[in-house]
Write a protein that holds these residues in place. Structure first.
Motif, short mmCIF file in Angstrom:
data_model
loop_
_atom_site.label_atom_id
_atom_site.label_comp_id
_atom_site.label_asym_id
_atom_site.label_seq_id
_atom_site.Cartn_x
_atom_site.Cartn_y
_atom_site.Cartn_z
N PHE A 1 38.28 3.35 -35.31
CA PHE A 1 38.21 2.47 -36.29
C PHE A 1 37.10 2.72 -37.40
N PHE A 2 36.02 3.52 -36.76
CA PHE A 2 34.88 3.97 -37.67
C PHE A 2 34.80 5.37 -37.89
N GLY A 3 35.48 6.05 -36.93
CA GLY A 3 35.25 7.69 -37.12
C GLY A 3 33.88 8.01 -36.82
N ASP A 4 33.14 8.75 -37.69
CA ASP A 4 31.76 9.28 -37.69
C ASP A 4 30.98 8.57 -38.61
N GLN A 5 31.63 7.20 -39.21
CA GLN A 5 30.88 6.47 -40.28
C GLN A 5 29.70 5.43 -39.39
N HIS A 6 29.91 5.17 -38.08
CA HIS A 6 29.28 4.29 -37.26
C HIS A 6 28.56 4.92 -36.00
N PRO A 7 27.61 5.80 -36.32
CA PRO A 7 27.04 6.28 -34.99
C PRO A 7 26.30 5.20 -33.96
N ARG A 8 26.52 5.43 -32.45
CA ARG A 8 25.99 4.37 -31.72
C ARG A 8 24.51 4.46 -31.79
N GLU A 9 23.67 5.50 -32.11
CA GLU A 9 22.40 5.47 -32.32
C GLU A 9 22.04 6.46 -33.51
N PHE A 10 21.05 6.11 -34.08
CA PHE A 10 20.49 6.94 -35.33
C PHE A 10 19.21 7.14 -35.47
N ARG A 11 18.36 7.85 -36.15
CA ARG A 11 17.12 8.02 -36.22
C ARG A 11 16.55 7.42 -37.59
N GLN A 12 15.57 6.42 -37.24
CA GLN A 12 14.98 5.67 -38.29
C GLN A 12 13.55 6.16 -38.55
N LYS A 13 13.35 6.23 -39.78
CA LYS A 13 11.95 6.69 -40.33
C LYS A 13 11.01 5.53 -40.88
N SER A 14 9.84 5.52 -40.77
CA SER A 14 9.15 4.55 -41.02
C SER A 14 7.67 4.94 -41.54
N LEU A 15 7.14 4.15 -42.33
CA LEU A 15 5.86 4.62 -42.87
C LEU A 15 4.50 3.71 -42.50
N GLY A 16 3.35 4.11 -42.64
CA GLY A 16 2.37 3.40 -42.26
C GLY A 16 1.23 3.96 -42.68
N SER A 17 -0.08 3.77 -42.30
CA SER A 17 -1.32 4.11 -42.64
C SER A 17 -2.26 4.21 -41.50
N GLY A 18 -3.40 4.71 -41.68
CA GLY A 18 -4.44 4.84 -40.78
C GLY A 18 -5.73 5.35 -41.32
N PHE A 19 -6.82 5.33 -40.56
CA PHE A 19 -8.05 6.11 -41.01
C PHE A 19 -8.74 6.99 -39.99
N ILE A 20 -9.52 8.21 -40.38
CA ILE A 20 -9.93 9.04 -39.55
C ILE A 20 -11.41 8.59 -39.00
N ILE A 21 -11.83 8.41 -37.69
CA ILE A 21 -12.93 7.77 -37.17
C ILE A 21 -13.85 8.95 -36.84
N ASP A 22 -13.43 10.19 -36.38
CA ASP A 22 -14.34 11.09 -36.31
C ASP A 22 -13.82 12.61 -36.29
N LYS A 23 -14.60 13.51 -36.41
CA LYS A 23 -14.26 14.86 -36.90
C LYS A 23 -13.42 15.54 -35.88
N GLU A 24 -13.11 15.00 -34.83
CA GLU A 24 -12.32 15.68 -33.80
C GLU A 24 -10.74 15.34 -34.10
N GLY A 25 -10.60 14.56 -35.36
CA GLY A 25 -9.22 14.08 -35.27
C GLY A 25 -8.62 12.87 -34.96
N TYR A 26 -9.53 12.00 -34.35
CA TYR A 26 -8.79 10.71 -33.84
C TYR A 26 -8.62 9.83 -35.13
N ILE A 27 -7.71 9.11 -35.11
CA ILE A 27 -7.14 8.24 -36.24
C ILE A 27 -7.10 6.88 -35.73
N LEU A 28 -7.42 5.81 -36.38
CA LEU A 28 -7.16 4.17 -35.70
C LEU A 28 -6.01 4.11 -36.84
N THR A 29 -4.74 3.25 -36.08
CA THR A 29 -3.84 2.58 -36.76
C THR A 29 -3.44 1.58 -36.16
N ASN A 30 -2.24 0.76 -36.33
CA ASN A 30 -1.62 -0.26 -35.60
C ASN A 30 -0.56 0.35 -34.55
#
Length: 472
Positions: free
Chosen positions: A82-111
């Motif tokens: 009834f859905f063919g390939d139009q309704h996958p059971r799983e899919f990949r979702q993309k999201s966006l956020g922000s963060g900030f660099i806390i030291d020169k080793e590359g550590y970043i704080l975020t949520n």
């Protein structure tokens, strides 16, 4: 969405970029020009990063059919036919956020909610360079996460401030990526401190009038000295000028544990509640100071130290106890195994007790809140609604009781009641709080059914009638 009700998680805090007008102080005082933030913004922008994640999620329709006792034709062949390939059971979702660099080793704080369950994390710097990021440590209880990138060359880093020194009314600057609009700069003020919004037992948010949008979570909130004082996190849905940030001092305290990959919390093992004037009168207290112990968990550090139900905790580790929220945070931040002096009022006598703080596990209850009322007949656990909770859920008042848990297989679960729903009537009798709820549950205990009026969280807290039916 991570916080229940009308509190929405966002991916950093922003207000619409505005030209700040000159403030007129009257004819006799002239006009004060607010300083330009141009130089400060140029210095801060390179420290803020854009975070994009990819997560594997199940289709909502797959969730609907999963676990239901339905015929076999609702299996894979049904979807294909009834859905063919139009309704996958799983899919990949993309999201966006922000963060900030806390030291020169590359550590970043975020949520935490920005990177939680992410298969892939990409970090883009202000110079457009992109790097893969690795999760180093997370703490869902405070919604903090530490990630790391391997970048060539020197990385610009933020200056960490002291959020305890913030004053209400102080100007702040937010930089983030709302709706993917990179490096958006906004301004506002600190509207309040120590806000409890129902996110968890360690709530201690800064409130700001800067607007917050999806894509901003995890971004920094700066003071005018260019120091990070908060991590932008949440908004009130439908509200304007109401945003929340995690105080940077909370993150500073947890950073050593985040770098080790795991955050642990101290455990006392008591149920506590604030002392109202009525409780103070009932217990013969002259003042509403400290917190009242309503129960003690068996075999807990508190039990072993001799804390009793009915004790009033006045001091913890040398600090006066003002309310249950403060004690919860103090216990949580105490190192595991530390021996702490507590002073309790028992009757009219003060006693000094020594307790060795344990480690909180996921199954244990911290010194966090009033013990919920349990109703075995219907499978509900409920508790009072605080004014702050009502405001942030978008409720017109704090009347009723909020469902804190639903027992599996119970009448309440069968009628699809959920944690966060609010019961406002029992058999058409209005419920002001827990006392009313107890009274009417007892009044109608012999009935085989129970009519409730419920504000459903899943339906934006509109009222619905629900009839619970006893089993057997």
């Amino acid at each position: 969405m991570k916080f229940f009700g009308k509190i929405l998680l966002v991916t950093s805090l922003v207000c619409s970029l505005a030209i700040l007008p000159a403030l007129s102080l009257g004819a006799t005082q002239g006009v004060i020009e607010l300083p330009s933030l141009t130089g400060l913004v140029k210095e801060l922008k390179p420290t803020v990063v854009n975070i994009s994640t990819t997560k594997l999620v199940r289709s909502p329709m797959d969730d609907f059919f999963r676990g239901r006792d339905l015929p076999d034709f609702f299996g894979d062949e049904f979807f294909k036919r009834f859905f063919g390939d139009q309704h996958p059971r799983e899919f990949r979702q993309k999201s966006l956020g922000s963060g900030f660099i806390i030291d020169k080793e590359g550590y970043i704080l975020t949520n935490n909610h920005v990177v939680e369950k992410a298969e892939q994390i990409k970090v883009k710097l202000s110079d457009k360079k992109e790097y893969d990021a690795q999760v180093i440590g997370t703490d869902p209880k405070t919604d903090l996460a530490l990630i790391k990138i391997k970048a060539a060359g020197d990385l610009p880093v933020v200056h960490i401030g002291d959020s305890d020194k913030l004053e209400v009314g102080e100007w702040v600057v937010a930089i983030g990526n709302p709706f993917g609009l990179e490096q958006t700069v906004t301004t506002g003020i600190i509207s309040a401190k120590g806000r409890v919004i129902g996110a968890g037992p360690y709530d201690d948010f800064l409130q700001t009038d800067a607007s917050i949008n999806p894509g901003n979570s995890g971004g920094p909130l700066f003071n005018l000295r260019g120091e990070v004082v908060g991590i932008n996190t949440a908004i009130v849905a439908g509200g304007q000028g109401i945003g929340f940030a995690i105080p940077i001092n909370m993150a500073k305290g947890l950073l050593p544990q985040l770098k080790k990959g795991r955050v642990v919390y101290g455990y006392l093992g008591v149920y506590i509640q604030d002392i109202t004037p009525e409780l103070a009168s009932s217990f013969g207290l002259k003042e509403s100071k400290g917190v009242l112990v309503s129960d003690v968990t068996p075999d807990s550090p508190a039990k072993k130290a001799g804390v009793n139900k009915g004790d009033v905790i006045l001091e913890y580790d040398g600090k006066l106890v003002e309310d249950k929220g403060q004690l919860t945070k103090m216990v949580g931040r105490t190192p595991i195994g530390k021996k702490v002096k507590i002073i309790v009022l028992r009757g009219k006598e003060q006693k000094t007790l020594w307790v060795t703080i344990g480690q909180l596990s996921e199954k244990q209850v911290t010194a966090a809140a009033t013990k919920p009322e349990e109703t075995d007949r219907w499978g509900l656990k409920v508790q009072d609604i605080t004014p702050d909770m009502a405001a942030h859920l978008g409720l017109p008042n704090n009347a009723g009781v909020v469902i804190s848990d639903v027992e599996p297989g119970s009448p309440a679960q069968e009628e699809e009641l959920q944690r966060g729903d609010v019961i406002i009537e029992v058999e058409h009798n209005p419920i002001k709080g827990l006392a009313d709820f107890r009274k009417y549950i007892e009044t109608y205990k012999k009935q085989k059914t129970l009519l409730l009026t419920v504000r459903m969280q899943a339906n934006e807290y509109h009222n619905f009638f629900v009839v619970l039916k006893k089993k057997g």
